[in-house]
Design an enzyme around this catalytic site. Sequence first.
Site, mmCIF file in Angstrom:
data_model
loop_
_atom_site.group_PDB
_atom_site.id
_atom_site.type_symbol
_atom_site.label_atom_id
_atom_site.label_comp_id
_atom_site.label_asym_id
_atom_site.label_seq_id
_atom_site.Cartn_x
_atom_site.Cartn_y
_atom_site.Cartn_z
ATOM 1 N N THR A 1 -10.846 -7.323 -4.809
ATOM 2 C CA THR A 1 -12.193 -7.291 -5.401
ATOM 3 C C THR A 1 -12.818 -5.900 -5.208
ATOM 4 O O THR A 1 -13.745 -5.542 -5.909
ATOM 5 C CB THR A 1 -13.094 -8.371 -4.753
ATOM 6 O OG1 THR A 1 -12.897 -8.346 -3.334
ATOM 7 C CG2 THR A 1 -12.766 -9.753 -5.258
ATOM 8 N N ASP B 1 0.827 -1.213 0.000
ATOM 9 C CA ASP B 1 0.000 0.000 0.000
ATOM 10 C C ASP B 1 0.864 1.267 0.000
ATOM 11 O O ASP B 1 1.960 1.273 0.553
ATOM 12 C CB ASP B 1 -0.914 -0.017 1.233
ATOM 13 C CG ASP B 1 -2.099 0.913 1.059
ATOM 14 O OD1 ASP B 1 -2.354 1.365 -0.076
ATOM 15 O OD2 ASP B 1 -2.763 1.205 2.060
ATOM 16 N N GLY B 2 0.336 2.310 -0.612
ATOM 17 C CA GLY B 2 0.995 3.625 -0.551
ATOM 18 C C GLY B 2 1.586 4.104 -1.861
ATOM 19 O O GLY B 2 2.255 5.137 -1.886
ATOM 20 N N GLU C 1 2.414 -13.198 12.319
ATOM 21 C CA GLU C 1 2.933 -12.000 12.980
ATOM 22 C C GLU C 1 2.656 -10.828 12.051
ATOM 23 O O GLU C 1 2.964 -10.893 10.852
ATOM 24 C CB GLU C 1 4.447 -12.142 13.212
ATOM 25 C CG GLU C 1 4.815 -13.217 14.207
ATOM 26 C CD GLU C 1 4.354 -12.879 15.618
ATOM 27 O OE1 GLU C 1 4.350 -11.693 15.981
ATOM 28 O OE2 GLU C 1 3.982 -13.819 16.354
ATOM 29 N N ARG D 1 -12.150 2.042 -7.995
ATOM 30 C CA ARG D 1 -11.273 3.175 -8.345
ATOM 31 C C ARG D 1 -11.702 3.771 -9.688
ATOM 32 O O ARG D 1 -12.384 3.101 -10.469
ATOM 33 C CB ARG D 1 -9.824 2.689 -8.439
ATOM 34 C CG ARG D 1 -9.329 2.256 -7.092
ATOM 35 C CD ARG D 1 -7.869 1.926 -7.096
ATOM 36 N NE ARG D 1 -7.485 1.645 -5.717
ATOM 37 C CZ ARG D 1 -6.283 1.841 -5.218
ATOM 38 N NH1 ARG D 1 -5.326 2.294 -5.969
ATOM 39 N NH2 ARG D 1 -6.029 1.566 -3.953
ATOM 40 N N HIS E 1 2.502 3.420 -9.101
ATOM 41 C CA HIS E 1 2.307 1.984 -9.366
ATOM 42 C C HIS E 1 3.520 1.404 -10.105
ATOM 43 O O HIS E 1 3.940 0.281 -9.842
ATOM 44 C CB HIS E 1 1.025 1.753 -10.167
ATOM 45 C CG HIS E 1 -0.217 2.117 -9.412
ATOM 46 N ND1 HIS E 1 -0.413 1.757 -8.097
ATOM 47 C CD2 HIS E 1 -1.325 2.814 -9.771
ATOM 48 C CE1 HIS E 1 -1.593 2.212 -7.684
ATOM 49 N NE2 HIS E 1 -2.160 2.855 -8.679
ATOM 50 N N TRP F 1 -11.985 -2.363 -7.934
ATOM 51 C CA TRP F 1 -12.760 -1.955 -9.122
ATOM 52 C C TRP F 1 -13.449 -0.623 -8.896
ATOM 53 O O TRP F 1 -13.880 0.031 -9.835
ATOM 54 C CB TRP F 1 -13.815 -3.023 -9.475
ATOM 55 C CG TRP F 1 -13.233 -4.333 -9.879
ATOM 56 C CD1 TRP F 1 -13.192 -5.468 -9.116
ATOM 57 C CD2 TRP F 1 -12.598 -4.672 -11.121
ATOM 58 N NE1 TRP F 1 -12.575 -6.489 -9.802
ATOM 59 C CE2 TRP F 1 -12.206 -6.023 -11.045
ATOM 60 C CE3 TRP F 1 -12.330 -3.963 -12.295
ATOM 61 C CZ2 TRP F 1 -11.550 -6.679 -12.084
ATOM 62 C CZ3 TRP F 1 -11.678 -4.620 -13.343
ATOM 63 C CH2 TRP F 1 -11.296 -5.964 -13.225
ATOM 64 N N LEU G 1 11.264 -20.163 -5.416
ATOM 65 C CA LEU G 1 10.304 -19.317 -4.695
ATOM 66 C C LEU G 1 8.977 -19.389 -5.428
ATOM 67 O O LEU G 1 8.941 -19.336 -6.652
ATOM 68 C CB LEU G 1 10.790 -17.852 -4.695
ATOM 69 C CG LEU G 1 9.769 -16.803 -4.216
ATOM 70 C CD1 LEU G 1 9.577 -16.863 -2.710
ATOM 71 C CD2 LEU G 1 10.201 -15.390 -4.614
ATOM 72 N N ARG H 1 -4.822 -1.961 9.120
ATOM 73 C CA ARG H 1 -5.984 -2.826 8.867
ATOM 74 C C ARG H 1 -5.602 -3.921 7.886
ATOM 75 O O ARG H 1 -4.557 -3.862 7.240
ATOM 76 C CB ARG H 1 -7.179 -2.014 8.377
ATOM 77 C CG ARG H 1 -6.906 -1.182 7.164
ATOM 78 C CD ARG H 1 -8.175 -0.501 6.650
ATOM 79 N NE ARG H 1 -7.832 0.485 5.650
ATOM 80 C CZ ARG H 1 -7.764 1.793 5.856
ATOM 81 N NH1 ARG H 1 -8.061 2.295 7.029
ATOM 82 N NH2 ARG H 1 -7.412 2.613 4.887
ATOM 83 N N ARG I 1 -0.653 9.223 -9.890
ATOM 84 C CA ARG I 1 -0.678 7.975 -9.099
ATOM 85 C C ARG I 1 -0.068 6.805 -9.880
ATOM 86 O O ARG I 1 0.565 5.928 -9.313
ATOM 87 C CB ARG I 1 -2.127 7.634 -8.722
ATOM 88 C CG ARG I 1 -2.775 8.606 -7.762
ATOM 89 C CD ARG I 1 -4.255 8.254 -7.561
ATOM 90 N NE ARG I 1 -4.439 6.864 -7.163
ATOM 91 C CZ ARG I 1 -4.259 6.426 -5.927
ATOM 92 N NH1 ARG I 1 -3.915 7.248 -4.966
ATOM 93 N NH2 ARG I 1 -4.439 5.148 -5.638
HETATM 94 C C1 FPP Z 1 -1.858 0.093 -3.534
HETATM 95 O O1 FPP Z 1 -1.423 1.442 -3.490
HETATM 96 C C2 FPP Z 1 -1.334 -0.588 -4.718
HETATM 97 C C3 FPP Z 1 -2.071 -1.168 -5.719
HETATM 98 C C4 FPP Z 1 -3.548 -1.201 -5.741
HETATM 99 C C5 FPP Z 1 -1.424 -1.770 -6.908
HETATM 100 C C6 FPP Z 1 -0.243 -2.657 -6.599
HETATM 101 C C7 FPP Z 1 0.426 -3.017 -7.855
HETATM 102 C C8 FPP Z 1 1.760 -3.067 -8.030
HETATM 103 C C9 FPP Z 1 2.742 -2.791 -6.968
HETATM 104 C C10 FPP Z 1 2.292 -3.488 -9.360
HETATM 105 C C11 FPP Z 1 2.668 -4.946 -9.306
HETATM 106 C C12 FPP Z 1 2.183 -5.635 -10.494
HETATM 107 C C13 FPP Z 1 2.257 -6.972 -10.754
HETATM 108 C C14 FPP Z 1 1.733 -7.565 -11.992
HETATM 109 C C15 FPP Z 1 2.836 -7.902 -9.809
HETATM 110 P P1 FPP Z 1 -2.511 2.590 -3.479
HETATM 111 O O2 FPP Z 1 -2.807 2.984 -4.871
HETATM 112 O O3 FPP Z 1 -3.698 2.118 -2.689
HETATM 113 O O4 FPP Z 1 -1.763 3.738 -2.718
HETATM 114 P P2 FPP Z 1 -2.438 4.871 -1.825
HETATM 115 O O5 FPP Z 1 -2.982 4.187 -0.598
HETATM 116 O O6 FPP Z 1 -1.303 5.775 -1.522
HETATM 117 O O7 FPP Z 1 -3.510 5.507 -2.638
#
Ligand code: FPP
Length: 248
Positions: free
Chosen positions: A72, A26-27, A211, A77, A43, A75, A137, A198, A39
Amino acid sequence: MPLKDMCSQVGLDVTKMPRHVAIVMDGNGRWAKKRHMPRTYGHKEGAEALRKTIKACVEFGVEYLTVYVFSTENWKRPEDEVGFLMDLFRLLIAKEIPTLNQEGVKVRCLGDIQGLHFDVQDAIRKAEEMTSKNSVLQLNLMLNYGARHEILQACRAMLERGKEDVSFSVSQADFESELYTSGIPDPEILVRTGGDVRVSNYLLWQIAYSELFFLETLWPDFNRESLIEVLKQFQNRERRFGGLSSDH
Ligand code: FPP
């Protein structure tokens, strides 16, 4: 270099390594916003952080890495962000597979895969096929995944078995065999980056005794050092599974 030395070089005890690490990445959005960038840039950088994390897991002998790629609920967004993410998943999966394959990574995509765009499904099928024999892995990409959906689906499967065989009584193992993670040990560690405390419908059954690590670090900033720090803290925690500590 033997695994034992790789671990001790960074202060880790090879006898106390987790087999399975799960991550809520996240983030990304906030990371980009801080840099006055869209944004989507976050990503892309998030994908880079994942690459580094996969490498570090291979280095320290972690057997399973399970990352929350798309829930799920994601979507909801804006349509253009969902579209961007789907394109990114397809491109990344296709582009990274040869390297992952070389490193011995087995890729599995878990979740409601049929609900994803067709071209993403296609990339997933190829990636899973190409890497199916690897065993260094296992990388589980949780895509269109939600734990409540997963649990309900397992309940429905149990009901079906009950209809076929009225004497069928559900064991924990029977139930687990119907989860997406069937055959995979539970994660010893769940990490969530991005500062929120959360679980967000992630692996609700599987994390019963994990953990939990909630980090302020935004996902694109997560790297090998961050993983080592989590592993060190994990090795210092006492896991009791409901029992008593050894010096009670
Ligand atoms: C959450 O950050 C992140 C996501 C919803 C996308 C995660 C995807 C990747 C890291 C790319 C990896 C791709 C593959 C195919 C493995 P957020 O957008 O919720 O951030 P925010 O909380 O700051 O808004």
